[in-house]
Design an enzyme around this catalytic site. Structure first.
Site: not given
Ligand code: ADE
Length: 232
Positions: A200, A13
């Site tokens: 996601d 990042e």
């Molecule tokens: N960072 C990226 N995806 C995530 C998720 N599903 N839960 C917590 N932190 C995250």
């Protein structure tokens, strides 16, 4: 704004931002490496905090105490909590809260930190506006959403957990640092904004999608941060 602190939890990042910095000086503290210099002509301190809320809060406090930053930007990836927010899209925080704070036993609503005056921590209006405008300029193919970021020391990777968090907090995305950075910034009176690209959907597909889209999503935020600095 004279000096801006930029926090990412993971190397993916922040690595591009650090590569693009000029006149760099490295300062180590609390096992973190603070990369001080100029980014797009602006004084900045870029740092990888490490994952989770404690690392993020410690990092923010050091930016306040040792580097006197006048704003904090948190850049990174997150899981989407809304059907219309897709992988690759960006969320600019309106506010942030801890979804894993729970003192209901004492009559507080879920998410409320006992004995604090605020329920969620409000992002700075100017930083928000600058981020949203910058994102539309450099990432025109991506949707930008402004909304609540909900954080917890938990990778959300089950539909049932996602539904529970969404129903309770009306968040746009979930991640593991934003609210801690927001709270630490708020305690120090420093304006902040959280910028998260979706890696996601925080559901049963999350553990498959996350490694596939992490890098690409993180780069959307990097482009946005660099563009945003030109206007601050
Ligand atoms: N960072 C990226 N995806 C995530 C998720 N599903 N839960 C917590 N932190 C995250």
């Amino acid at each position: 704004m004279n000096r801006i602190g930029i926090i990412g939890a993971m190397e993916v990042e922040v690595e591009t931002l650090k590569e693009h910095m000029k006149d760099v000086k490295l300062v180590k503290k609390a096992s973190m490496e603070f990369c001080c210099g100029k980014l797009n002509g602006k004084e900045a301190v870029v740092v990888r905090s490490g994952i989770g809320k404690v690392n993020a809060a410690v990092c923010t406090q050091i930016l306040a105490d040792d580097f006197q930053v006048e704003a904090v930007i948190n850049t990174g990836v997150a899981g989407s909590l809304k059907a219309e927010i897709n992988i690759g899209d960006i969320v600019v925080s309106t506010d942030a809260l801890h979804h894993d704070m729970d003192a209901r036993e004492f009559g507080y609503r879920r998410g409320q930190i006992p004995q604090m005056d605020v329920f969620s921590f409000e992002a700075d209006a100017r930083l928000r506006r600058t981020a949203a405008e910058a994102c539309r300029r450099v990432n025109p193919e991506i949707q930008v959403f402004e909304g609540r970021v909900v954080s917890g020391d938990q990778f959300v990777a089950a539909k049932s957990v996602k539904e529970d968090i969404s129903a309770e907090f009306a968040g746009c995305c979930t991640e593991m640092e934003g609210a801690a950075i927001a709270q630490a910034a708020w305690l120090n009176g420093i304006p902040f904004v959280i910028l998260r690209a979706i890696s996601d959907k925080a559901d049963d597909s999350a553990s498959m999608d996350y490694p596939t889209f992490e890098r690409e999503a993180a780069q959307h935020c990097v482009r946005l941060v660099e563009e945003m600095l030109k206007s601050l």
